[in-house]
Design an enzyme around this catalytic site. Structure first.
Site, PDB file in Angstrom:
ATOM      1  N   CYS A  43       0.835  -1.210   0.000  1.00 29.37           N
ATOM      2  CA  CYS A  43       0.000   0.000   0.000  1.00 29.37           C
ATOM      3  C   CYS A  43       0.867   1.257   0.000  1.00 29.37           C
ATOM      4  O   CYS A  43       0.465   2.291  -0.522  1.00 29.37           O
ATOM      5  CB  CYS A  43      -0.953  -0.004   1.179  1.00 29.37           C
ATOM      6  SG  CYS A  43      -0.167   0.285   2.784  1.00 29.37           S
ATOM      7  N   HIS A  62      -0.900   1.515   7.794  1.00 28.73           N
ATOM      8  CA  HIS A  62      -1.346   1.724   6.414  1.00 28.73           C
ATOM      9  C   HIS A  62      -0.960   3.124   5.960  1.00 28.73           C
ATOM     10  O   HIS A  62      -0.897   4.058   6.774  1.00 28.73           O
ATOM     11  CB  HIS A  62      -2.864   1.544   6.352  1.00 28.73           C
ATOM     12  CG  HIS A  62      -3.400   1.290   4.982  1.00 28.73           C
ATOM     13  ND1 HIS A  62      -2.964   0.244   4.183  1.00 28.73           N
ATOM     14  CD2 HIS A  62      -4.347   1.930   4.258  1.00 28.73           C
ATOM     15  CE1 HIS A  62      -3.633   0.267   3.048  1.00 28.73           C
ATOM     16  NE2 HIS A  62      -4.465   1.282   3.056  1.00 28.73           N
ATOM     17  N   ASN A 119      -7.431   6.478   0.672  1.00 31.64           N
ATOM     18  CA  ASN A 119      -6.935   5.122   0.920  1.00 31.64           C
ATOM     19  C   ASN A 119      -6.550   4.510  -0.425  1.00 31.64           C
ATOM     20  O   ASN A 119      -7.383   4.466  -1.341  1.00 31.64           O
ATOM     21  CB  ASN A 119      -8.043   4.295   1.583  1.00 31.64           C
ATOM     22  CG  ASN A 119      -7.579   2.898   1.984  1.00 31.64           C
ATOM     23  OD1 ASN A 119      -6.599   2.379   1.453  1.00 31.64           O
ATOM     24  ND2 ASN A 119      -8.289   2.299   2.915  1.00 31.64           N
TER      25      ASN A 119
END
Length: 812
Positions: free
Chosen positions: A205, A390, A410
């Site tokens: 990510c 994250h 995100n």
């Protein structure tokens, strides 16, 4: 690719993409077939008939009045034929069974191995005495020999997914976009946007976050791809910055594919999988670090530096983040207005779902948690729509009527979004506030938060200072007992602010025990002799704290204001440890004319290296530095490819660099099969590119229920007369399959009224057996302008032919 039923009849939806097809059968009976339109589900059905007079067909299993059949993704299967009074239907579904997946994967693997063999054959016919075959060298040979490129330095095999010391590789197959895409693959489709990015199954990510941030500047993303691409042979070149040094990485377009969905298992475009830039950057990044497994989990600041090369700072390095969050918001708003790239990170551990940013995106070491504390933290974040450990992109920073808001994304790009104050469904939004920030509601991973919530839920981040117009100068050196063998000497003629950095070899992907797995403490100082004195007038240390500390990190950056002077500035890099190690110095120069000269020096006075200067203030020119030659790079604003030179002086106006990147196909008709005949002549009206993608449900011609299929192409005029000057074109044959994957591309020069005749054959030891054919005119394809493309399935006809050919047509 979209599945279509291969049997005609009355179609009824049973459940969740499973259809029943009923057609007229023999003697007044009915033929029942089943069609599974799902790309990733297997159905198991049981029909219980009353008063059946039925014949089970093909793979159907009969047990009294019950008939059972399994239907795999995309399949159409005959079920039963005959008569009955009534029927009860039961079905369940789930992931396809392992045997079917393995068979499907093996069919594709055979095709890939044939491509590898074709490239190795080219290498055998063009041997190098030193046996060194770089990816770029092999790519050039593939162009010369009209052969689809396979990167022999990063083969489409399990070892590229994960090396032995990185754990077990997942069971993915490798396919080219031309095979799995419904539309013509291309690098970019329309505009480049953050919402293009779908992370996939790899825990990277942080890289997706960096790519999403970079995609806010489409020109920067396009600059990553050097001009020398040969997509028709699967050759792509991506510019990345590793260890502080620009590298152009040559890759093929074979991507890891989920055998169920037949789409890339890792990063891809969410809505348009035929747009390739996301997948190809990720593959180049994986190759640069050794494998896909090597790029799991990381720091978005590092990834941004690798993609764009710009300097960055972490929040933890900035005093306002530690001491004054209010003033830090103002600083972020200023950075956002100046088009800096900002990333945020949540706390956690690498065991968190979607692990990515280490320690909150590089915010510094977080306190270690017990397993129970980790689970509690994950649940706490999940409850508000966030994920621990994250990386997120900070897109906008706004102050509207004293409400401080941040728009955040995100990289998963789905409905996993913040659900608290100022979220999509928050009742705080008024029409005025919506207009002020251009608010839109969508399950796209993008959401708004107030600043108070940002500092509560995020524990750090980074800021990349984007400068499109700066010239990047990079100088390679080595530490000898902690001091450099190259010192940069700057002659300044105009005042300027200068970003600079020092870079060590990245520890990512290195095997255990490698000497570069740990970063040493590094300090960079700007030193100047003052007339009439022997010591320093100005000394600047990397970082913004200015206290002369050593920075133990992969990349360290600093800023300095330089004023014109007759005395030069010496840029000194020092390592805290007594160590032998390579390094790179970087400079980001807004106006190269501010320097009258930049040169490189070293020492020859015989003083032990460790004592030449310690601390930096002890250095002065009486140590008799002499001019030396150094290796350096220039990346000019107008260039995509870095210019690499060696010399004693920096030349800011060098001739175009001689690189090994230029690839000029000898023919406008490259073919993917090494042994395919020559392409059609180019004296006709237009060029038609035909990709024979695959075959489906072909007729079995060999004992054992398989065939060895291949396809031939012949061109006829509108009267049905074959052109004598256009040779027959042919794919390679693939052994033991009824669902071959060729992915081979051919070129024909055609008139709209020309007829294309394709025949499918079973290769035998002596001769061949017909498996069906199809014919059609060029104009029936509906392609009218250059660049028009169409994907189409053509049914095979004649004799006992079954199945279809999946074809892709592009007009040029």
């Amino acid at each position: 690719m979209l599945a279509v039923p291969t049997i005609k009849g009355e179609r009824t939806l049973l459940t969740n993409g499973l259809y029943q097809i009923v057609a007229d059968g023999a003697e007044g009976g009915k033929l029942i077939a089943l069609f599974n339109s799902n790309p990733d589900l297997q159905f198991n059905v049981v029909f219980e008939f009353t008063e059946p007079i039925l014949n089970p067909l093909a793979h159907t299993k009969a047990d009294g009045t019950k008939y059972a059949l399994s239907i795999y993704p995309g399949e159409t299967k005959e079920f039963v034929s005959g008569k009955y009074r009534s029927v009860k239907k039961q079905y369940n579904f789930g992931a396809p069974d392992k045997a079917w997946l393995d068979k499907r994967t093996q069919e594709v693997d055979k095709s890939v191995e044939l491509e590898i063999a074709a490239v190795k054959d080219v290498l055998q016919r063009n041997p190098r005495a030193d046996k060194k075959y770089s990816a770029d060298y092999v790519a050039n040979l593939c162009v010369d020999n009209h052969t689809a490129f396979v990167d022999v330095t990063f083969l489409p095999r399990a070892s590229s997914l994960a090396r032995d010391f990185e754990g077990k590789a997942p069971s993915y197959m490798w396919m080219r976009p031309v095979v799995y895409c419904k539309e013509q693959p291309c690098l970019f489709v329309n505009s480049i946007e953050p919402n293009d990015i779908d992370q996939g199954q790899l825990g990277d990510c942080y890289l997706m976050c960096a790519m999403a941030c970079a995609s806010e500047y489409p020109a920067l993303v396009k600059d990553l791809f050097s001009p020398q691409q040969v997509p028709q042979l699967g050759i792509y070149r991506v510019r990345l910055c590793k260890n502080g040094w620009w590298q152009v990485t040559t890759i093929d377009d074979l991507l890891p594919i989920n055998p169920v969905t037949r789409l890339p298992a890792y990063a891809k475009n969410r809505e348009e999988p035929h747009e390739l830039w996301v997948s190809l950057i990720e593959k180049a990044y994986a190759k640069l670090y050794g494998s896909y497994a090597a790029i799991r989990a990381g720091d978005p600041a590092h990834a941004l530096a690798d993609l764009l090369g710009f300097p960055f700072e972490r929040f933890s390095q900035l005093a306002q983040w530690q001491n004054d969050k209010d003033s830090f918001f103002e600083y972020l708003m200023q950075c956002n207005a100046e088009n800096c790239i900002i990333a945020l990170g949540t706390p956690g551990s690498e065991s968190s779902p979607g692990s990515g940013a280490t320690s909150g995106g590089g915010a510094g070491a977080a306190p270690k948690l017990t397993e129970e504390e980790k689970r509690a933290q994950q649940e706490k974040y999940k409850a508000v729509g966030l994920t621990t450990n994250h990386a997120f992109s900070l897109l906008k920073v706004r102050n509207v009527n004293n409400v401080r808001l941040c728009q955040i994304r995100n990289p998963w790009g789905n409905d996993v979004e913040w659900n608290g104050a100022w979220s999509d469904d928050s009742n705080l939004w008024t029409p005025e506030m919506m207009d002020a920030v251009n608010f839109t509601k969508a399950d796209d991973g993008t959401f708004w938060m107030c600043w108070e919530d940002v500092i509560q839920w995020f524990d750090g981040g980074s800021i990349a200072y984007v400068n499109h117009t700066a010239t990047q100068l990079r100088v390679a050196g080595n530490f000898d007992q902690g001091v450099p063998d190259v010192i940069v000497k700057l002659h300044v003629s105009k005042p300027l602010f200068l970003w600079f950095g020092c870079h060590q070899r990245d520890s990512r992907g290195l095997v255990a025990g490698d000497k570069d797995q740990k970063y040493c403490g590094v300090q960079v100082s700007f030193v100047q002799d003052k007339p009439g004195a022997s010591n320093v007038t100005k000394s600047v240390v990397l970082g913004t704290n200015g206290n002369g500390s050593y920075q133990s990190s992969r990349d360290t950056f600093g800023r300095i204001e330089l004023t014109p002077s007759e005395q030069p500035y010496y840029v000194l890099a020092q390592a805290f440890q007594d160590i032998q190690k390579s390094f790179v110095l970087s400079f980001f120069i807004e106006d190269p004319s501010a320097f009258s000269k930049i040169s490189f020096v070293s020492f020859t006075d015989g003083t032990p290296a460790k004592k030449r200067y310690n601390p930096a203030s002890a250095f002065h020119s009486s140590f008799a530095p002499v001019q030396v030659s150094a290796q350096y790079q220039l990346l000019l604003p107008q260039n995509k490819v870095p210019i690499e030179q060696t010399g004693e002086l920096v030349n800011f106006s060098p001739p175009l660099a001689k690189t090994n990147l230029t690839v000029k196909p000898k023919s406008s008709a490259p073919q993917t099969a090494a042994a395919a005949p020559a392409a059609a002549p180019s004296n006709r009206k237009s060029k038609l590119y035909i990709t024979i993608v695959s075959g489906k449900d072909l007729v079995a011609k060999d004992i054992g229920g398989t065939s060895d299929p291949y396809v031939t192409i012949n061109l006829y005029d509108e009267k049905g007369k074959r052109y004598p000057d256009v040779p027959e074109l042919s794919t390679r044959f693939i052994k033991n399959t009824l669902n071959p994957v060729w992915g081979e591309k051919f070129t024909l020069s055609v008139y709209p009224t020309d007829i294309i005749f394709m025949e499918c054959w079973d290769k035998d030891l002596f001769g061949r057996d017909a498996m069906g054919s199809c014919r059609f005119t060029v104009q029936s394809l509906g392609l009218t302008a250059a660049g028009d493309a169409k994907r189409e399935a053509k049914a095979l006809k004649g004799g006992d032919a079954t199945g279809e050919l999946e074809l892709l047509f592009t007009l040029s």
